[in-house]
Design an enzyme around this catalytic site. Structure first.
Site, short mmCIF file in Angstrom:
data_model
loop_
_atom_site.label_atom_id
_atom_site.label_comp_id
_atom_site.label_asym_id
_atom_site.label_seq_id
_atom_site.Cartn_x
_atom_site.Cartn_y
_atom_site.Cartn_z
N HIS A 72 0.71 -1.15 -0.03
CA HIS A 72 -0.09 -0.04 -0.13
C HIS A 72 0.90 1.26 0.16
O HIS A 72 0.62 2.06 -0.90
CB HIS A 72 -0.76 0.10 1.16
CG HIS A 72 -1.96 -0.93 1.43
ND1 HIS A 72 -2.02 -1.83 2.61
CD2 HIS A 72 -2.80 -1.29 0.45
CE1 HIS A 72 -3.14 -2.76 2.35
NE2 HIS A 72 -3.45 -2.35 1.06
N LYS A 108 -17.52 -6.59 8.91
CA LYS A 108 -16.22 -7.25 8.47
C LYS A 108 -15.45 -7.11 10.01
O LYS A 108 -15.77 -6.04 10.70
CB LYS A 108 -15.46 -6.53 7.60
CG LYS A 108 -14.18 -7.03 7.13
CD LYS A 108 -13.67 -6.25 5.84
CE LYS A 108 -12.39 -6.88 5.55
NZ LYS A 108 -11.58 -6.25 4.65
N ARG A 151 -1.74 -6.72 -7.62
CA ARG A 151 -0.60 -7.41 -7.18
C ARG A 151 -0.33 -8.80 -8.15
O ARG A 151 0.59 -9.39 -8.47
CB ARG A 151 -0.76 -8.23 -5.85
CG ARG A 151 -0.58 -7.30 -4.67
CD ARG A 151 -0.93 -7.73 -3.31
NE ARG A 151 -2.45 -8.22 -3.59
CZ ARG A 151 -3.14 -8.72 -2.40
NH1 ARG A 151 -2.43 -8.97 -1.35
NH2 ARG A 151 -4.52 -9.15 -2.80
N SER A 160 -2.75 -7.54 3.48
CA SER A 160 -3.08 -7.38 4.87
C SER A 160 -3.20 -8.57 5.37
O SER A 160 -3.23 -8.90 6.76
CB SER A 160 -4.03 -6.40 4.87
OG SER A 160 -3.80 -5.05 4.66
#
Length: 150
Positions: free
Chosen positions: A17, A41, A90, A127
């Protein structure tokens, strides 16, 4: 002013990030890191911690702002007069997922999504991997900016 929104949960911010934000600074007059709030979440880090990690990582960069938001990213873009959404890619799976969102956003608005490929040295970091390393008491510090300390 060319303003971009870089949305995400940043639970926590990773070196990947960080790299995308640093590179985005050279493309835009302002990069707004927008931490999305999703009540469904479960996060490892509180919203305040996630915001602080990012603010500390970019404390000497006036072109970076950090906010929190709920709702659609395109609504946030309209509210903040941002014409661009910044996203990092990615791998091919990221591309397919992000492409569908970008097409939807363009169909619902005139907001363009700008994709930056992650640097090879950070392309494996996510993450969720960082959280797994933390849960298992591994050395997560090589995967995140110095501001992420627990």
């Amino acid at each position: 002013m060319k303003r971009a929104i870089f949305p995400g949960s940043f639970d926590p911010i990773t070196n990947g990030h960080y790299d995308i934000i640093k590179r985005g600074i050279s493309l835009f007059d302002e990069v707004i890191v927008a931490i999305g709030i999703n009540a469904d979440k479960k996060y490892m880090f509180s919203l305040d911690d996630r915001k602080r990690f990012i603010e500390e990582a970019f404390k000497d960069e006036p072109k970076v702002k950090v906010i929190t938001y709920e709702g659609l990213t395109i609504d946030l873009c309209r509210k903040l007069d941002a014409d661009f959404i910044l996203r990092g890619l990615r791998n091919p799976a990221d591309f397919e997922f992000e492409k569908a969102i970008a097409h939807t956003n363009r169909r619902l608005s005139k907001i363009e999504t700008v994709f930056l490929l992650t640097a090879a040295k950070t392309s494996y970091i996510s993450s969720s991997i960082v959280r797994d390393v933390i849960r298992n008491k591994g050395d997560y510090t090589v995967l995140v900016p110095d501001s992420v300390r627990i």
